[in-house]
Motif scaffolding. Sequence first.
Motif, PDB file in Angstrom:
ATOM      1  N   UNK A 194       0.791  -1.223   0.000  1.00 26.30           N
ATOM      2  CA  UNK A 194       0.000   0.000   0.000  1.00 26.30           C
ATOM      3  C   UNK A 194       0.817   1.262   0.000  1.00 26.30           C
ATOM      4  N   UNK A 195       2.049   1.211  -0.474  1.00 27.03           N
ATOM      5  CA  UNK A 195       2.908   2.393  -0.476  1.00 27.03           C
ATOM      6  C   UNK A 195       2.472   3.372  -1.557  1.00 27.03           C
ATOM      7  N   UNK A 196       2.684   4.649  -1.291  1.00 15.39           N
ATOM      8  CA  UNK A 196       2.458   5.695  -2.289  1.00 15.39           C
ATOM      9  C   UNK A 196       3.768   6.268  -2.808  1.00 15.39           C
ATOM     10  N   UNK A 197       4.882   5.939  -2.159  1.00  7.65           N
ATOM     11  CA  UNK A 197       6.202   6.395  -2.577  1.00  7.65           C
ATOM     12  C   UNK A 197       7.162   5.224  -2.470  1.00  7.65           C
ATOM     13  N   UNK A 210       6.797   3.615   1.852  1.00  6.41           N
ATOM     14  CA  UNK A 210       6.056   4.179   2.984  1.00  6.41           C
ATOM     15  C   UNK A 210       4.755   3.422   3.204  1.00  6.41           C
ATOM     16  N   UNK A 211       4.782   2.109   2.973  1.00  5.33           N
ATOM     17  CA  UNK A 211       3.596   1.280   3.133  1.00  5.33           C
ATOM     18  C   UNK A 211       3.232   1.049   4.582  1.00  5.33           C
ATOM     19  N   UNK A 253      11.167   6.220  -7.921  1.00  4.01           N
ATOM     20  CA  UNK A 253      12.467   6.812  -8.241  1.00  4.01           C
ATOM     21  C   UNK A 253      13.506   5.700  -8.292  1.00  4.01           C
ATOM     22  N   UNK A 254      14.493   5.888  -9.148  1.00  4.17           N
ATOM     23  CA  UNK A 254      15.584   4.929  -9.297  1.00  4.17           C
ATOM     24  C   UNK A 254      16.890   5.699  -9.243  1.00  4.17           C
TER      25      UNK A 254
END
Length: 670
Positions: free
Chosen positions: A83-86, A104-105, A232-233
């Motif tokens: 459930x992460x958004x980032x 940030x789940x 992001x990578x």
Amino acid sequence: MPKASQNKQPHPENGLLLTTYDLPLTTYHLCLTFAHYLKEDFILTDIIQLLPDNIANQIAAGEVIQRPGSAVKELLENAVDAGATSIQLFVQDAGKALIQVIDNGKGMSETDARMSLERHATSKIRNIDDLFSIKTMGFRGEALASIAAVSQVEIKTKRAEDEWGTFLAVENSLVVAQEPCACNTGTSISMKNLFFNVPARRNFLKTNAAEMRHIIDEFIRVAMAFPNLFFSLTSNGQEQFHLEAGSEKQRIIQILGNNYNAKLVSVKEEMDYMNVHGFVGKPDTARKTRGDQYFFVNNRFIKSAYLNHAVGSAFEGMIAKDSYPSYVLFIDLDPSQIDINVHPTKQEIKFEDERIVYAFVQAAVKHALAQFSIAPSLDFTLNPEIQGLDAVSKPFTNRQQDDMESSNLFKTFSQKGQAHKIDATEKSELKHWKDFYQPAASTTDLLEAMPPKPLPLGNGQLTIDDESPFVTTQSPLPTQSAPQCLQLHNTYIIASVQSGFILVNQQLAHERVLYERYSAASHGTQTITQHSLFPVTLELTIADAALLHDLLPSLQIIGYAIEPFGNNTFVIQGVPADVAQGNEKNSIELLIEQFKHFSSDVKFSKREKLVRCIARQQAIKSGQSLTVKEMEALVEALFACQTPNVTPTGSPTYVAFSEAQMDKMFQRLL
């Protein structure tokens, strides 16, 4: 201890009398431990043993974790399921030294963190029916257990309701440290020193550039499927991707490049059985190789030649037969209609009825293309900031409307029959319109006055001059004083020889000539570089830019002069003499596509694949008309090759017909 039955039998080699025991399973393990305390030699009849857990995990990891990119895929999917958004991905040394995913789940409790490392431990399967209603990414519980078996893993995780998080250090499937820690809500998994305990498997990994391309591919597939999440990578401290959450079209443009902004056609069809939505590229985005093609079923990337054919058939008649369309399509249907548990990577699935899915996908793409208009459209939804501009928010007053309607421009296009009217001013009068109807000079006069134009070498054209690399003095086939050549269907060359004639395929023959020339250049004979008066700037996607960086040394040997310009941009300073002026950019882009999708049963080196791709790309194509001198030069150059009869892939370049064969064909009696 349970009683075992004894059997006396001679040894098969020395004939000594031995005692064998048939033991129960529990007794068997005890005997293995205390065998040296027994005074009588014995042989156990049961030889099948259970593997230790660490060895079993390493074997299982070979199916799931084949390379660093496989671990990236599993960790990213777990972060999505949390459930992460980032979601942030950090790699070092192309994933060989470090792969870290921070999300940030919802995080895990201390017990869940320990259980996540066990094989087949999952929160999504309770009974067999759940296996056919999967709506999440990871469900088999193999990822973390397999990763922990072949690397050094550190986990930091914390739930929102917990005051302290949990830190776990795992090495070779064994927990070496566990303690409370302070961390943000969510989970951070660091995977260090991949295959440190399996050196043989580590030796089979490719170069850093090759492994990084696989990591980027897996990252793109997950990021494309979930445009509503931030991804992001960062590789070796440098951020490669920074993808803000947005719409599907925004995510496609972020990944594939801004050149797709005005070249996407929306696809959206909703039916009771399934939904199809996404975007397909306009016909002018079609490529000679399978490039930007993505299929997602329930947000899971899949590979399906069957569905690729469905999209290709929808483009039939709009693109060339040897071209492939670009598309990003999402299919949503009931999970009970598919089986995704048929392959360790879950990239191959089975549909309950493939024909229905094929027909729906084909119909959806055809319907979208039917509504496609050539006129460009402005899509202000791509940038929400436009909606806040004054020009959009301010009202259109009555005074402004009156001023607009009183203008000559408005009257010209609003009054009936006045759209063609031109004001009779001195600047707008066409005083010399009759000159357009004066007879021009004859074509013969123009040709005589026009200086001869040299033909550029390469890109399907040949140059004949004294220094032409095609002109040779030797030929394995004895020819007459001058080869008599004739072109057939703009594809084949008929050349007469003393013993008959040969039928040459012009494209395959030129490919053989270019292959041997570039192969010689790659092994020391530098190819002449033709520098451009005006260098061309080439902007690539991040994945293609990483590939081109890896190919630059080999391209320089072959004759390309390309310099990095920063931010995935390159400057083409020069190209081999075979590449026509103005075709530099297209030449590099096509070369990258061919190299990415190079297929062969034999594994070749990077330089060999590059030489084969360039030879195939620069060879003249079937359907191109050649002059007699060009045909003669091509035939001479072909038979100057070391292996003139076949292409690098083994296809014949020509077929010889002897005089005796022709006589026999016409049943002539000698």
